[in-house]
Design a protein around this motif. Structure first.
Motif: not given
Length: 277
Positions: A167-171, A219-227
């Motif tokens: 949730r904190h990612k700004v871009d 959302g939440g604390d997701i570190i980073g998912d890419h598909t």
């Protein structure tokens, strides 16, 4: 006047970390402290940070003798390499000092404009830079897979890129998602700026098969998912990378820092670091 980058033929490699009290900064500090060939030379944070003056290893219960400071020039003057995961305006200011002092730089910051990327390229003529939207070794291998997949699936497959972050990612979309789009577009002979679709709402009409779609989740604390989804008739191929810890980015950053020890000037990406170019 810029300094000549110092020759780095002896260990340990002196590494400065920006954003020292943030999530990524702390992971980088821990990784550097655990690397026998590296030394934490500076822990930098913004003016007004409540962490200023604290020992950089306090969050680990370790005494490093390195206090968190906002004096970037002083910190860089004792360093061989800066690892920067902050924001574009901060990274560019730090990079100007690195070019002046002859300090190599690893940039994990995302969200740069084309003009800002051109500035970084000019700074790299004075002191070597590794810049990548994702420092993970796995992600950079995925980028090579995407290049091959895009060429093989050039006809009859719709391409969609889905990314999710905390949730904190700004871009948005993430720098990694955009890099994936660029790799695919280049492989197909397309211009991503002309074919990217960043959102759909309402009656959009049928999908244009020449487009590359992006979807963003925060959302939440997701570190980073890419598909990346290649959707054809009767089948779909998904190429995914999911990060479960920021440690993967920190370890990749140290590989980039070690690579820079053999470079004086130039702008490099993770393909060069990993020998995938």
């Amino acid at each position: 006047m810029s300094s000549v980058p110092r020759p780095l033929d002896t260990a340990p490699l002196r590494i400065a970390i920006t954003g020292a009290s943030g999530r990524m900064g702390r992971m980088l500090i821990e990784t550097v402290l655990n690397a026998p060939d590296c030394q934490l030379s500076a822990a930098l944070d913004r003016d007004g940070s409540p962490s200023l003056g604290q020992d950089a290893g306090a969050f680990l219960g370790r005494h490093t003798g390195v206090a968190i400071t906002s004096d970037v020039r002083a910190g860089l003057s004792q360093s061989d390499v800066l690892i920067d995961f902050t924001r574009p305006e901060g990274t560019l200011a730090h990079l100007a000092l690195c070019a002046e002092l002859g300090v190599r730089t690893v940039i994990g910051t995302t969200g740069f404009t084309d003009e800002e990327k051109a500035h970084i390229a000019r700074f790299a003529e004075q002191a070597a830079v590794v810049m990548a939207p994702n420092m993970s070794v796995g992600v950079n291998l995925v980028l090579k897979l995407l290049e091959s997949a895009a060429k093989a699936l050039a006809e009859g497959y719709d391409i969609e890129i889905v990314e999710a972050h905390h949730r904190h990612k700004v871009d948005a979309p993430s720098g990694t998602a955009l890099k994936m789009g660029e790799v695919i577009a280049d492989a197909l002979g397309r211009d991503l700026k002309a074919c990217a679709v960043y959102g759909r709402e309402g009656v959009t009409g049928e999908r244009d098969p020449s487009t590359i779609g992006f979807a963003t989740v925060r959302g939440g604390d997701i570190i980073g998912d890419h598909t990346v989804l290649f959707a054809g008739i009767g089948e779909r191929i998904e190429i995914s990378h999911k990060a479960s810890s920021r440690a993967t980015f920190a370890q990749g950053s140290l590989r980039a820092a070690r690579f820079l020890a053999g470079q004086r000037t130039g702008l490099f990406d993770m393909n060069a670091v990993l020998g995938l170019a």
